[in-house]
Design an enzyme around this catalytic site. Structure first.
Site, mmCIF file in Angstrom:
data_model
loop_
_atom_site.group_PDB
_atom_site.id
_atom_site.type_symbol
_atom_site.label_atom_id
_atom_site.label_comp_id
_atom_site.label_asym_id
_atom_site.label_seq_id
_atom_site.Cartn_x
_atom_site.Cartn_y
_atom_site.Cartn_z
ATOM 1 N N HIS A 73 0.613 -0.442 1.024
ATOM 2 C CA HIS A 73 -0.750 -0.227 0.507
ATOM 3 C C HIS A 73 -0.724 0.310 -0.928
ATOM 4 O O HIS A 73 -1.564 -0.068 -1.750
ATOM 5 C CB HIS A 73 -1.547 0.714 1.415
ATOM 6 C CG HIS A 73 -1.659 0.204 2.817
ATOM 7 N ND1 HIS A 73 -1.925 1.005 3.884
ATOM 8 C CD2 HIS A 73 -1.512 -1.055 3.320
ATOM 9 C CE1 HIS A 73 -1.943 0.276 4.989
ATOM 10 N NE2 HIS A 73 -1.691 -0.980 4.671
ATOM 11 N N HIS A 225 -7.904 -6.773 5.382
ATOM 12 C CA HIS A 225 -6.741 -5.883 5.314
ATOM 13 C C HIS A 225 -5.436 -6.682 5.301
ATOM 14 O O HIS A 225 -4.489 -6.331 4.603
ATOM 15 C CB HIS A 225 -6.729 -4.853 6.445
ATOM 16 C CG HIS A 225 -5.598 -3.880 6.266
ATOM 17 N ND1 HIS A 225 -5.672 -2.818 5.394
ATOM 18 C CD2 HIS A 225 -4.345 -3.875 6.759
ATOM 19 C CE1 HIS A 225 -4.507 -2.191 5.371
ATOM 20 N NE2 HIS A 225 -3.683 -2.813 6.198
ATOM 21 N N HIS A 252 3.882 -8.545 8.094
ATOM 22 C CA HIS A 252 4.904 -8.106 7.140
ATOM 23 C C HIS A 252 6.197 -8.910 7.227
ATOM 24 O O HIS A 252 6.814 -9.209 6.209
ATOM 25 C CB HIS A 252 5.217 -6.624 7.336
ATOM 26 C CG HIS A 252 4.059 -5.735 7.008
ATOM 27 N ND1 HIS A 252 3.450 -5.740 5.774
ATOM 28 C CD2 HIS A 252 3.379 -4.842 7.756
ATOM 29 C CE1 HIS A 252 2.456 -4.874 5.783
ATOM 30 N NE2 HIS A 252 2.388 -4.317 6.967
HETATM 31 ZN ZN ZN Z 1 -1.625 -2.561 6.045
#
Ligand code: ZN
Length: 269
Positions: A73, A225, A252
């Site tokens: 982030h 997000h 990810h």
């Molecule tokens: Zn995240």
């Protein structure tokens, strides 16, 4: 585009979503051509695909046995602001504070402190289609002078199928929070993760609605997000990225597969 750093040092304190540890991070301005790096326990960990040590539920970097967890982030916020030279010192815990689960606090403090430097910034351009996949999920990167990301996810029950395209307006993604489904929490905890997770920093989605009292910040907050996460993971390349990206149910691990594929092409050139 010129290289950028920040005017003066900046600090953030908070808990890590997975470790539950409190940590302080200090962002230090750096001269041109330094790049982005983390610094912990005397070890400098450059932001590079070679230093990724984990992508299960977060993106973690490490070097010489020292790890900094959940960098995505902060990296996403730095990418969106085009900050190219900065050292992030991590003190206390090993994890970047989760803040409210979004990039909002980082963005709010950083945006007025960005300064242009004199040398040109490196920009990573997609020159031909690159595709990575894993099970039924995939990400495609396509050449474009733009920076555009489409994410599509299927969230059973309450949210259904969602698709969102980011076209460069930071405010469209920077407030979107980390999320999880209520049925996943037990497994996340069993894996020793999510120790710092709460309704203060995670959007918890159930079969019939949202557990967080304030509800959603965007009606498609989870996919926004996911875009934000990809913006952060792409910054592992060490340069701002130009191209068009389409992610179907990526996370990810797949983001990192893409980064490695793109990076190997860069190195070959
Ligand atoms: Zn995240």
């Amino acid at each position: 585009m010129k290289q950028r750093t920040i005017k003066e040092r900046l600090e953030f304190t908070g808990i890590g979503i997975h470790s539950g540890e409190k940590a302080k991070i200090v962002l230090h301005p750096e001269p041109e051509n330094t790049g982005i790096a983390f610094y912990r326990e005397g070890v400098r960990i450059a932001v590079s695909p070679a230093n990724v040590v984990n992508t299960f539920h977060s993106t973690d970097l490490g070097s010489e046995g020292v790890v900094v967890r959940t960098v995505e982030h902060l990296l996403a916020t730095l990418h969106l602001l085009g900050i190219s030279n900065l050292t992030v010192e991590v003190i206390g815990g090993s994890e970047i504070p989760i803040m409210d689960g979004s990039g909002y606090f980082f963005y709010r403090e950083l945006k007025g402190k960005v300064v242009k430097q004199s040398e040109d910034a490196e920009v990573f351009r997609i020159d031909e289609e690159v595709r990575v996949s894993r099970g039924d999920s995939y990400i495609v990167a396509l050449p474009c002078s733009c920076f555009e990301i489409t994410y599509e996810g299927e969230f059973r029950d309450y949210l259904g199928r969602q698709r969102y395209t980011f076209k460069g307006n930071v405010r469209d993604i920077v407030l979107a929070r980390t999320f999880c489904f209520d049925h996943e929490i037990e497994l996340i905890k069993k894996n020793g993760l999510g120790k710092g997770g709460s309704l203060e920093n995670t959007l918890v989605i159930g079969r019939d609605g949202i557990y967080n009292r304030g509800g959603l910040r965007y009606q498609d907050e989870p996919v926004r997000h996911k875009v934000f996460d990809l913006v952060g993971d792409l910054y592992l390349l060490g340069a701002s990225v130009r191209g068009k990206f389409i992610s179907y149910k990526g996370g990810h691990t797949l983001n990192y597969e893409l980064v490695k594929a793109l990076y190997s092409r860069l190195v070959m050139k």
